[in-house]
Design an enzyme around this catalytic site. Sequence first.
Site, PDB file in Angstrom:
ATOM      1  N   TYR A  27      16.013   1.159 -66.033  1.00 42.32           N
ATOM      2  CA  TYR A  27      17.020   2.385 -66.439  1.00 42.32           C
ATOM      3  C   TYR A  27      16.271   3.643 -66.930  1.00 42.32           C
ATOM      4  CZ  TYR A  27      19.895   5.329 -69.414  1.00 42.32           C
ATOM      5  OH  TYR A  27      20.641   6.385 -69.868  1.00 42.32           O
ATOM      6  N   LYS A  59      15.531   7.275 -65.061  1.00 46.25           N
ATOM      7  CA  LYS A  59      15.840   8.679 -65.727  1.00 46.25           C
ATOM      8  C   LYS A  59      14.742   9.567 -65.675  1.00 46.25           C
ATOM      9  CE  LYS A  59      19.635   9.612 -66.948  1.00 46.25           C
ATOM     10  NZ  LYS A  59      20.824  10.099 -66.347  1.00 46.25           N
TER      11      LYS A  59
HETATM   12  P1  NAD Z   1      28.803   5.405 -68.190  1.00 46.60           P
HETATM   13  O1  NAD Z   1      28.148   4.262 -67.531  1.00 46.60           O
HETATM   14  O2  NAD Z   1      29.875   5.407 -69.398  1.00 46.60           O
HETATM   15  O3  NAD Z   1      29.513   6.434 -66.801  1.00 46.60           O
HETATM   16  C1  NAD Z   1      28.778   6.577 -65.833  1.00 46.60           C
HETATM   17  C2  NAD Z   1      29.857   7.001 -64.780  1.00 46.60           C
HETATM   18  O4  NAD Z   1      29.175   7.510 -63.643  1.00 46.60           O
HETATM   19  C3  NAD Z   1      30.835   6.187 -64.458  1.00 46.60           C
HETATM   20  O5  NAD Z   1      32.174   6.904 -64.508  1.00 46.60           O
HETATM   21  C4  NAD Z   1      30.573   5.929 -63.046  1.00 46.60           C
HETATM   22  O6  NAD Z   1      31.696   5.423 -62.099  1.00 46.60           O
HETATM   23  C5  NAD Z   1      29.807   6.939 -62.571  1.00 46.60           C
HETATM   24  N1  NAD Z   1      28.929   6.651 -61.550  1.00 46.60           N
HETATM   25  C6  NAD Z   1      27.811   5.862 -61.539  1.00 46.60           C
HETATM   26  N2  NAD Z   1      27.148   5.909 -60.361  1.00 46.60           N
HETATM   27  C7  NAD Z   1      27.654   6.802 -59.507  1.00 46.60           C
HETATM   28  C8  NAD Z   1      27.356   7.602 -58.320  1.00 46.60           C
HETATM   29  N3  NAD Z   1      26.124   7.028 -57.590  1.00 46.60           N
HETATM   30  N4  NAD Z   1      28.015   8.710 -57.904  1.00 46.60           N
HETATM   31  C9  NAD Z   1      29.231   9.004 -58.549  1.00 46.60           C
HETATM   32  N5  NAD Z   1      29.626   8.497 -59.887  1.00 46.60           N
HETATM   33  C10 NAD Z   1      28.830   7.488 -60.448  1.00 46.60           C
HETATM   34  O7  NAD Z   1      27.892   6.332 -68.607  1.00 46.60           O
HETATM   35  P2  NAD Z   1      27.579   7.364 -70.074  1.00 46.60           P
HETATM   36  O8  NAD Z   1      27.133   6.563 -71.258  1.00 46.60           O
HETATM   37  O9  NAD Z   1      28.761   8.142 -70.136  1.00 46.60           O
HETATM   38  O10 NAD Z   1      26.266   8.189 -69.737  1.00 46.60           O
HETATM   39  C11 NAD Z   1      26.388   9.324 -68.872  1.00 46.60           C
HETATM   40  C12 NAD Z   1      25.122  10.184 -68.767  1.00 46.60           C
HETATM   41  O11 NAD Z   1      24.515  10.429 -70.056  1.00 46.60           O
HETATM   42  C13 NAD Z   1      24.008   9.112 -67.981  1.00 46.60           C
HETATM   43  O12 NAD Z   1      23.308  10.009 -67.205  1.00 46.60           O
HETATM   44  C14 NAD Z   1      23.166   8.524 -69.085  1.00 46.60           C
HETATM   45  O13 NAD Z   1      21.839   8.184 -68.546  1.00 46.60           O
HETATM   46  C15 NAD Z   1      23.318   9.700 -70.114  1.00 46.60           C
HETATM   47  N6  NAD Z   1      23.036   9.417 -71.421  1.00 46.60           N
HETATM   48  C16 NAD Z   1      23.799   8.637 -72.009  1.00 46.60           C
HETATM   49  C17 NAD Z   1      23.454   8.021 -73.614  1.00 46.60           C
HETATM   50  C18 NAD Z   1      24.297   6.728 -74.135  1.00 46.60           C
HETATM   51  O14 NAD Z   1      24.123   6.655 -75.254  1.00 46.60           O
HETATM   52  N7  NAD Z   1      25.590   6.464 -73.470  1.00 46.60           N
HETATM   53  C19 NAD Z   1      22.441   8.836 -74.105  1.00 46.60           C
HETATM   54  C20 NAD Z   1      21.734   9.793 -73.428  1.00 46.60           C
HETATM   55  C21 NAD Z   1      22.043   9.958 -72.086  1.00 46.60           C
END
Ligand code: NAD
Length: 335
Positions: free
Chosen positions: A149, A153
């Site tokens: 993962y 990123k």
């Molecule tokens: P999540 O897993 O809840 O949601 C991801 C969303 O992306 C889903 O709705 C999924 O259907 C969609 N998705 C996945 N692959 C796709 C594709 N190929 N095309 C279109 N849609 C697609 O994730 P989250 O926790 O909301 O994280 C969102 C972003 O923030 C990510 O990029 C993650 O790396 C980043 N992030 C998350 C956190 C955390 O603590 N959750 C912290 C820092 C950064």
Amino acid sequence: MKLLVTGGAGFIGSAFVRLVLGGDAHTVVNLDKLTYAGNLENLASVEGNPGYRFVRGDCADHGLLDQVMDEGKPDAIVHFAAESHVDRSILSPQPVFDSNLGGSFGMLEAARRHGISRYVHVSTDEVYGSIDEPHEADENYPLRASSPYSASKAGSDLLALSYHTTYKLPIMVTRASNNYGPYQFPEKLIPLMISNALEDKPLPIYGDGMQVRDWLYVDDHCRAILAVLENGRPGEVYNIGGTCSLPNLTVVRQILAGTGKPESLMKTVTDRPGHDRRYALTSGKVMRETGWSPLVPFEQGMRETIDWYREHQDWVRRVKTGAYRDYYERNYAGR
Ligand code: NAD
Ligand code: TYD
């Protein structure tokens, strides 16, 4: 601005869409593939909003992206879409590669073909890897990703920045710490522990439970992304932390106290392979340049999150499908 938001049906993306549509400065087209983590229920409150449109599709589908860009002519892209869970990335790296690298590449290419005036690539502090006390990562800290993962990123961050250096696209990268709050899929630490506690199920603690994460309330994260979208400088990286570093055991004990459940529910299990011991970052740059700072203290955010899961047990039941139970079995059985 007309925003093209990707991954807007997920945890953070849906909070961002709700935040943006709560004001009248921007409209949103939400492009989401609806993987196991995508859930249109999270967006029920914006359905019917004239400034909102949903498109189901994959960020790696270049033909579809051309269509979406031609039709919507967005001014800006906010790219959230990703496979976001470390444990799943360890069990099955392929979708992580496809979405986090292939999907990010698709969005950057679409921005290059069609032109765009702002672009935020949403990333994570996990790209810096595990950081020993007392150090903290600033935006120039080396990238030392440990899991499929975080490596995906880190790769997509570099790809995004290369599109600024090479093609002069107005790209900004944000790197946030661990988020928590309502609508988070119950696979990450906080929603998993809250939902298990409410169901009187064991709370699986990896290893000694002394790994440290910096907790950021999801709405604070979304306000920071909006601040970077509106005021950030192209070509720059912005760390976004919650200024709330805690060992996992402290977080889990707080969840047990908040749900009124006994500590005997905690169960030590075999550690995660490649488990990062500590994440730590400084957010001085985003604070100085945009005026943002986190507003929600951890105790308040945790109380609101526990209340939300208590009041939305139907939502939890619906997302804990057969596929969820299969994942749970694969990740936790025999551990
Ligand atoms: P999540 O897993 O809840 O949601 C991801 C969303 O992306 C889903 O709705 C999924 O259907 C969609 N998705 C996945 N692959 C796709 C594709 N190929 N095309 C279109 N849609 C697609 O994730 P989250 O926790 O909301 O994280 C969102 C972003 O923030 C990510 O990029 C993650 O790396 C980043 N992030 C998350 C956190 C955390 O603590 N959750 C912290 C820092 C950064
Ligand atoms: P997680 O929410 O998966 O976020 P990340 O690994 O991306 O930081 O995990 C947060 C911390 O909680 C991490 O140290 C792993 C630990 N953890 C457990 O101890 N048990 C669990 O069941 C899960 C999902 C996480």
